[in-house]
Enzyme design. Structure first.
Site, PDB file in Angstrom:
ATOM      1  N   HIS A  78      18.635 -24.368   9.052  1.00  0.00           N
ATOM      2  CA  HIS A  78      18.339 -25.217  10.089  1.00  0.00           C
ATOM      3  C   HIS A  78      17.032 -24.850  10.638  1.00  0.00           C
ATOM      4  O   HIS A  78      16.273 -25.772  10.465  1.00  0.00           O
ATOM      5  CB  HIS A  78      19.378 -25.171  11.241  1.00  0.00           C
ATOM      6  CG  HIS A  78      19.081 -26.173  12.100  1.00  0.00           C
ATOM      7  ND1 HIS A  78      19.501 -27.484  12.034  1.00  0.00           N
ATOM      8  CD2 HIS A  78      18.539 -26.045  13.442  1.00  0.00           C
ATOM      9  CE1 HIS A  78      19.053 -28.358  13.068  1.00  0.00           C
ATOM     10  NE2 HIS A  78      18.601 -27.399  14.029  1.00  0.00           N
ATOM     11  N   GLU A 100      21.175 -27.909   4.081  1.00  0.00           N
ATOM     12  CA  GLU A 100      21.939 -27.694   5.500  1.00  0.00           C
ATOM     13  C   GLU A 100      23.105 -28.429   5.494  1.00  0.00           C
ATOM     14  O   GLU A 100      24.057 -28.026   5.986  1.00  0.00           O
ATOM     15  CB  GLU A 100      20.979 -28.224   6.209  1.00  0.00           C
ATOM     16  CG  GLU A 100      21.280 -27.964   7.902  1.00  0.00           C
ATOM     17  CD  GLU A 100      20.363 -28.500   8.920  1.00  0.00           C
ATOM     18  OE1 GLU A 100      19.327 -29.345   8.505  1.00  0.00           O
ATOM     19  OE2 GLU A 100      20.684 -28.823  10.124  1.00  0.00           O
ATOM     20  N   ASN A 157      13.605  -1.172 -14.959  1.00  0.00           N
ATOM     21  CA  ASN A 157      13.754  -0.380 -16.092  1.00  0.00           C
ATOM     22  C   ASN A 157      15.251   0.233 -16.017  1.00  0.00           C
ATOM     23  O   ASN A 157      15.652   0.457 -17.325  1.00  0.00           O
ATOM     24  CB  ASN A 157      12.597   0.873 -15.829  1.00  0.00           C
ATOM     25  CG  ASN A 157      11.405   0.706 -16.998  1.00  0.00           C
ATOM     26  OD1 ASN A 157      11.961   1.047 -17.962  1.00  0.00           O
ATOM     27  ND2 ASN A 157      10.579   0.323 -16.604  1.00  0.00           N
TER      28      ASN A 157
END
Lengths: 647, 150
Positions: free
Chosen positions: A44, A66, A367
């Site tokens: 919002h 929303e 990694n």
């Protein structure tokens, strides 16, 4: 206006971080009402802010998100993992739009259009009302309890008052007491005529309440129900929001330059204080009072310095909080199961250090997932749990921050590293045999430029940045990194970093009339230089035979272009960086002290062998030696690659 | 434009006075490694580390013993970088409209040339107006190890 826009963009990043973290929880099915409300509020505020600042594409897009969240919140829709995943994608789009807005870009992209269509399609579908888990959560209002003891309850030795007291410890409060037949003529003092109604907090589990009544079940009537939560979600959300803010520490936004200025001023104060302290006492009453004042000034200055430096300190969670998402995405992409553990999130370190360590951390986490943790099938084969564990742990140790990146994966393959190093013809291994390398040195090879252990360079790790860049960045921060690994058990990368880049513990050394600061962290030992142990070798390089080791030696005076006198036999200060040692010849060791680091580059330029400057008590500038740089420059051919990157 | 004039040997030079932040008595700087000899070192200017360049050495006018008249001009540029220039002595402040430009052929090998803005005549003397930005351009101060680092 621009300033407010900038603030909005910053807040937007924060809200996006909230969205991401909470949507991840939702995806794992760990979302409760509060999480949903928090997500909704974040979306919002992004929508509102974007609208205010004319970012209409962003505002419209966020509006869809929303709306979905609103349906979730009101229980019209279920918080299914698939929905959360879609909303996470939407978060990425908003984040992209935010970056575009920052850069003044278009804010429209293909990905945005695609996700927007997906969101719209989902919204168009008839919302499936929340059924199972969610309804229960949505319906979890405060407890309402009606407690009517039978008249004979007292005869069995059960005291309603005790029950009421126990309810009170759970947070229940009596809302009404009914006196029943208390005032009728056949009143019997040994009977109980009273009954109660109570309200209690929603968070109390039903079993706990039932437990209290377990002994008196057949001697009373109990009605236990949740109160309906029609309870205007918006107001409730607002109230919760305020409550949350009340708990949060209060903070304000400050331009980092103002803080830097403050730190500079305090640095000045520290210098002034040591200038005053240099006034040797000659006795007398005034001197005594002066000394007392000075020692007070000293402690106040130290406290002030610490608290000012503290302003720049941020918890490491700022760097860690991007990893849940990263690990989730990567694990999905790689078809692996990974559980991420974050430890020591509150460990604080300097903002600059924090910012610069983020990328190396990301790389190492990638990694670990890509090369470290095996596929679920392979793990099962080896009798390990299908899901691997990756732990990111931070803690303070002395004046340093230590960050561990640990996986329980395959571990580093020494044979493979050696093969690869030979294949790539790394300069580091030329003319040396495998037996010459200890495990630690072998592991260290993965930090060499151009090295990769992966059989095929994958899309994930082969992004043009290697571990060499990671190591260089860590060294540039004045830190270090070491590797421990066991085949089949996993790998640990341990990064050590200074808390802050503004001060360091230094050893003052004298060379002729010049003074230098050597960072204490680099000093291994200092000893009297024995002339017999010096020997010249190829090309005038001087070595020192220190016990079993042969160290290259550098006369510090040489640095300034004045070769040290051969006659005087001063001290040898042995320093170490990146696992390699160098002997520095100095005339005298002076005080050890904390020094405020000043940049040479601010007004001049970077110079070889010098990492910065500081100002001493007498107001003179004193240079701080760049030990990693000097070591790279003077310790043998093996370091050529590093020297080039350090310069 | 007002200029601050100063002396190096018998030659007069000037810089835009708005670029002069401060005039200080010379004090011994801390020497730096791997810099040309005209970089005397760095000093502490209210907590900042500021490089000091000897303008005589830079212009090849010959070294001078520093004495009570030796001053350091602290110049600043637009980014508020600071640099100190050691000169023999400061003389007048001149207003540029009193000055008349001199058309003069210059020796192309002069070490002053890269830093020269214009030449003007004041009374009987020629004054060389220097380009402060060129003087302060750190890129023009080589570091002796630049080559082997590259």
């Amino acid at each position: 206006m621009d300033r407010f826009r900038q603030i909005f963009l910053e807040e937007c990043s924060e809200n996006l971080a909230v969205l991401e973290a909470d949507l991840l929880l939702m995806e794992q099915g760990k979302a409760d009402e509060e999480v949903i409300n928090r997500v909704f509020r974040a979306a919002h505020s992004i929508k509102g802010g974007a609208g205010t600042f004319g970012l209409s594409a962003m505002s419209q897009f966020t509006h869809l998100l929303e709306t979905l969240l609103d349906e979730l919140r009101s229980g019209k829709r279920r918080a299914a993992p698939a929905l959360a995943a879609l909303m996470l994608k939407a978060t990425d789009v908003i984040s992209q739009m935010r970056d575009d807005a920052q850069a003044g870009g278009p804010g429209q992209s293909e990905a945005a259009a695609r996700v927007k269509a997906e969101l719209a399609a989902l919204l168009a579908l008839e919302a499936q009302p929340a059924e199972t888990a969610f309804e229960a959560i949505a319906g979890e209002g405060p407890w309402h309890l009606s407690f009517k003891p039978h008249e004979g309850i007292l005869a069995s030795g059960n005291e309603p008052l005790r029950l009421l007291r126990e309810l009170k410890t759970l947070g229940f409060a009596v809302t009404a007491t009914e006196t029943g037949r208390l005032f009728e003529p056949d009143f019997d003092p040994q009977s109980c005529y009273l009954s109660w109604t109570l309200d209690g907090p929603a968070a109390v589990p039903e079993e706990e309440i039932r437990e209290i009544f377990s002994w008196v079940e057949d001697e009373c009537d109990i009605e236990l129900q949740r109160q309906a939560t029609e309870a205007k979600p918006q107001e409730q959300a607002a109230a919760e929001g305020q409550a949350r803010q009340g708990q949060l520490e209060q903070s304000i936004r400050i331009d980092i330059r103002k803080i830097d200025q403050l730190i500079n001023l305090v640095g000045e104060l520290v210098i002034t204080q040591s200038m005053l302290a240099a006034l040797e006492g000659e006795g007398g009453e005034i001197q005594e009072r002066l000394d007392r004042g000075l020692s007070l000034l000293k402690s106040n200055t130290k406290a002030l310095q610490e608290s000012v430096l503290g302003i720049r300190m941020l918890p490491i969670s700022f760097a860690f909080n991007r990893f849940p998402r990263l690990v989730r995405d990567l694990a999905q992409q790689l078809g692996k199961e990974v559980e991420l553990k974050l430890v020591g999130q509150q460990t604080e370190l300097d903002k600059t250090v924090l910012e610069r360590i983020s990328d190396p951390l990301v790389h190492m986490v990638r990694n670990a997932l890509d090369h470290g943790i095996e596929s679920p099938a392979k793990r099962r084969q080896q009798g390990k749990a299908a899901s691997g564990t990756l732990t990111l742990a931070a803690r303070h140790e002395g004046g340093n921050v230590v960050i561990d990146i640990q996986d329980d994966g395959a571990g580093l393959d020494k044979g493979r590293i050696w093969e690869k190093a030979c294949e790539k013809q790394l300069p580091l291994i030329q003319g040396r045999r495998r037996e010459d390398f200890s495990d630690a040195q072998l592991f260290d090879l993965i930090f060499a430029p151009g090295f990769s252990t992966a059989a095929t360079v994958s899309d994930l790790s082969g992004r043009g940045v290697g571990m060499d860049v990671v190591k260089r960045n860590i060294l540039a921060l004045g830190g270090s990194v070491e590797i421990q690994s066991q085949p089949g058990r996993g790998t640990l990368f341990r990064i050590r970093l200074p808390l802050t880049m503004a001060i360091l513990d230094g050893q003052l050394v004298a060379v002729g009339e010049e003074l230098f600061v050597i960072p204490l962290i680099n000093i291994v030992e200092s000893l009297k230089l024995e002339p017999d142990c010096l020997q010249k070798a190829g090309g005038g390089v001087v070595f020192y035979q220190l016990r079993q080791q042969t160290l290259p030696v550098l006369w510090l005076s040489e640095l300034l272009g004045t070769k040290g006198e051969e006659g005087s036999m001063p001290l040898l200060c042995v320093v170490e960086a990146a696992g390699r040692k160098l002997g520095l010849v100095v005339d005298a060791l002076l005080a050890q002290q904390q020094v405020v680091i000043k940049s040479l580059e601010q007004n001049f330029r970077r110079l070889p062998g010098i990492s910065g400057a500081t100002i001493l008590g007498d107001g003179k500038v004193c240079l701080i030696l760049d030990i990693p740089g000097l070591v790279a420059r003077h310790v043998g051919r093996e370091s050529d690659a590093d020297a080039a990157s350090a310069a | 434009m007002e200029c601050l004039t100063f002396l190096l040997g018998k030659e007069r030079f000037a810089v835009d006075i708005l670029r002069v932040r401060e005039i200080r008595v010379w004090s011994a700087p801390t020497r730096l490694p791997a810099v040309p000899d005209y970089v005397s070192g760095v000093i502490n200017l209210r907590g900042m580390v500021v490089p000091i360049l000897d303008l005589r050495l830079r212009f090849g006018i010959g070294a001078q013993q520093y004495d009570a008249n030796t001053v350091t001009l602290i110049l600043g540029n637009a980014e508020e970088r600071l640099m100190g220039l050691v000169v023999d002595a400061v003389s007048d402040v001149l207003s540029l409209d009193e000055l008349q430009g001199v058309a003069a052929k210059l020796n192309a090998h002069s070490s002053v040339l890269p830093f020269l803005n214009t030449l003007v005549r004041h009374q009987q003397q020629v004054v060389a107006i220097l380009d402060v930005d060129a003087l302060m351009d750190i890129g023009r101060v080589p570091c002796l190890e630049d080559e082997d680092a590259a």
